[in-house]
Design a protein around this motif. Structure first.
Motif, mmCIF file in Angstrom:
data_model
loop_
_atom_site.group_PDB
_atom_site.id
_atom_site.type_symbol
_atom_site.label_atom_id
_atom_site.label_comp_id
_atom_site.label_asym_id
_atom_site.label_seq_id
_atom_site.Cartn_x
_atom_site.Cartn_y
_atom_site.Cartn_z
ATOM 1 N N LEU A 4 0.869 -1.173 0.000
ATOM 2 C CA LEU A 4 0.000 0.000 0.000
ATOM 3 C C LEU A 4 0.906 1.223 0.000
ATOM 4 O O LEU A 4 1.766 1.361 0.873
ATOM 5 C CB LEU A 4 -0.913 0.015 1.227
ATOM 6 C CG LEU A 4 -1.717 1.297 1.485
ATOM 7 C CD1 LEU A 4 -2.611 1.630 0.306
ATOM 8 C CD2 LEU A 4 -2.526 1.168 2.771
ATOM 9 N N VAL A 73 -7.772 -0.152 4.774
ATOM 10 C CA VAL A 73 -6.440 -0.754 4.925
ATOM 11 C C VAL A 73 -6.565 -2.264 5.137
ATOM 12 O O VAL A 73 -5.846 -3.059 4.510
ATOM 13 C CB VAL A 73 -5.676 -0.099 6.096
ATOM 14 C CG1 VAL A 73 -4.342 -0.824 6.335
ATOM 15 C CG2 VAL A 73 -5.420 1.376 5.819
ATOM 16 N N PRO A 78 -2.247 -5.141 2.909
ATOM 17 C CA PRO A 78 -0.864 -5.069 2.414
ATOM 18 C C PRO A 78 0.114 -5.805 3.328
ATOM 19 O O PRO A 78 -0.097 -5.898 4.537
ATOM 20 C CB PRO A 78 -0.575 -3.566 2.438
ATOM 21 C CG PRO A 78 -1.417 -3.055 3.574
ATOM 22 C CD PRO A 78 -2.685 -3.873 3.524
ATOM 23 N N ILE A 81 3.486 -1.181 4.088
ATOM 24 C CA ILE A 81 3.035 0.155 3.675
ATOM 25 C C ILE A 81 4.271 1.016 3.464
ATOM 26 O O ILE A 81 5.177 1.040 4.299
ATOM 27 C CB ILE A 81 2.108 0.803 4.721
ATOM 28 C CG1 ILE A 81 0.821 -0.015 4.879
ATOM 29 C CG2 ILE A 81 1.768 2.243 4.314
ATOM 30 C CD1 ILE A 81 -0.122 0.514 5.957
ATOM 31 N N PRO A 98 0.434 -3.965 8.978
ATOM 32 C CA PRO A 98 1.059 -4.824 7.956
ATOM 33 C C PRO A 98 2.070 -5.813 8.554
ATOM 34 O O PRO A 98 2.726 -5.522 9.563
ATOM 35 C CB PRO A 98 1.773 -3.837 7.027
ATOM 36 C CG PRO A 98 1.211 -2.497 7.349
ATOM 37 C CD PRO A 98 0.830 -2.549 8.791
ATOM 38 N N ILE A 102 5.666 -0.519 8.334
ATOM 39 C CA ILE A 102 5.480 0.649 7.484
ATOM 40 C C ILE A 102 6.777 1.450 7.454
ATOM 41 O O ILE A 102 7.386 1.708 8.494
ATOM 42 C CB ILE A 102 4.294 1.499 7.990
ATOM 43 C CG1 ILE A 102 4.106 2.764 7.161
ATOM 44 C CG2 ILE A 102 4.401 1.819 9.467
ATOM 45 C CD1 ILE A 102 2.778 3.468 7.455
#
Length: 310
Positions: A4, A73, A78, A81, A98, A102
C-alpha cells in the motif's frame, strides 16, 4: 509483495514507479485534491494521476484516524506500507497492521532536518552534502529506526529544484533496496542519535524574507534554497520583489548600508551590499510582472543606485 503506497507530490512518483516494477501495488493513499490557484480548477496530485494512469485503486481519506479508513487498509491487506511525502501523520493502528510494518522515504540524512522542508533547509544551512533516509515509521515525527541512506553532494549551482529532482531518484533506488532487504529478512536497523536531531517547520511567507545583513554566502544559500519554491523575496518601494538567483560578487563596498543598491554590472545585474561583500541579482520578479534576468532589470531601470531593499 503486496504494498500500500501513501504519497502525494511529484517527489513520490519515482518511488511508486520503481515499486510497481517488482511488487503488487494494492492501493494508493494520497491527499485530497485542491483547486488550482488560477481558475479554481481541481488539480489531481501527481501520485493520483500515476495511479489512475496505471489502474491502481486510489483513496483520498480526509483522515487516517477513522474506522472507515482503517477498514480500507484491512481490506487491501498489504504486507508492507510505504510512505513518501504523504503529508499526514499515520496512526498506530495502521502502523501496526502490515506484516512487514510501514517505512518512509525522508529527504534528509536523519537525524538532521526532521520535518516538512528538509531539502530547502539543507541548502540554506550551507550543508555540503545531504541525501535520503529509508526508515521505519514511529509515532514520533521522523524518529523511526534507519534502514538505509543514500548520499549526494550539494553543488554550488544547486537550487531546491535541482536537488529535489536528484533526491527523488536516489530515494526511489534506496527504497527498492530496502524493500528487498525487508522481504529477505536481511534489513538492519540503526537507532537515531537523539543528540543530533534538528527540525524544520513548514516555511511561512514571513520566513522567506531576505536578510541583507547576513554574509554573502548566507544570502546566496538562502536564495537558491528557496528557488523556485517557496521563493525568497525583499521589499522595494513597498512592493514585493522576488529574488530567484544571485551571484556572489566577491567585492566589498565600503560605503552604503546592507541591502543597498551599490552598483550594476552590465550583462549581469544590480549589486546589493551584504555583510561581508555583495551579491548580484541575476534573476528577479517584480510584483505583478514577469520573471526577468539581471541584465533586463538594468535595461528596464527596475532599481536605482542608492535604493535600499528592506
Amino acid at each position: 509483495m503486496r504494498i500500500l503506497f501513501m504519497g502525494t507530490p511529484e517527489f513520490a512518483v519515482p518511488s511508486l514507479d520503481k515499486l510497481r516494477e517488482k511488487h503488487e501495488i494494492v492501493g494508493i493513499f494520497t491527499k485530497v485534491d485542491k483547486p488550482n490557484t488560477r481558475g479554481g480548477k481541481i488539480k489531481y496530485t501527481p501520485v493520483k494521476e500515476y495511479g489512475i494512469n496505471n489502474n491502481i485503486p486510489v483513496f483520498q481519506p480526509n483522515s487516517l484516524k477513522t474506522d472507515e479508513t482503517f477498514e480500507i487498509v484491512k481490506e487491501l491487506n498489504p504486507d508492507l506500507i510505504v510512505v513518501v511525502a504523504y503529508g499526514k501523520i499515520i496512526p498506530n493502528n495502521i502502523i501496526d497492521f502490515p506484516k512487514y510494518g510501514i517505512i518512509n522515504v525522508h529527504s534528509s540524512l536523519l537525524p538532521k532536518f526532521r520535518g516538512a522542508a528538509p531539502i530547502n533547509a539543507a541548502i540554506i544551512a550551507g550543508e555540503k552534502e545531504t541525501g535520503v533516509t529509508i526508515m521505519d515509521i514511529a509515532e514520533e515525527l521522523d524518529a523511526g529506526d534507519i534502514i538505509l541512506k543514500g548520499v549526494t553532494p550539494i553543488y554550488e549551482e544547486d537550487t531546491f529544484l535541482t536537488l529535489h529532482d536528484r533526491l527523488k531518484e536516489i530515494g526511489a533506488q534506496k527504497l527498492i533496496e530496502a524493500v528487498d532487504q525487508i522481504e529477505k529478512g536481511t534489513a538492519k536497523r540503526e537507532t537515531q542519535n537523539s543528540a543530533e536531531v534538528t527540525f524544520v517547520k513548514p516555511y511561512k511567507k514571513s520566513d522567506c524574507i531576505i536578510e541583507w545583513n547576513k554574509t554573502e554566502e548566507e544570502v546566496f544559500d538562502f536564495i537558491r534554497g528557496m528557488n523556485p519554491f517557496p521563493t525568497a523575496y525583499t521589499h522595494h518601494n513597498d512592493k514585493i520583489l522576488k529574488i530567484y538567483a544571485v551571484e556572489k560578487n566577491k567585492r566589498i563596498y565600503e560605503n552604503g548600508t546592507f541591502g543597498e543598491v551599490v552598483d550594476s554590472i552590465k550583462g549581469k545585474g544590480f549589486v546589493i551590499k551584504v555583510k561581508n561583500g555583495s551579491v548580484i541579482l541575476t534573476n528577479i520578479k517584480p510584483e505583478n510582472k514577469k520573471n526577468i534576468s539581471g541584465n533586463d532589470s538594468i535595461n528596464g531601470n527596475i532599481l536605482k543606485m542608492g535604493e535600499i531593499l528592506k
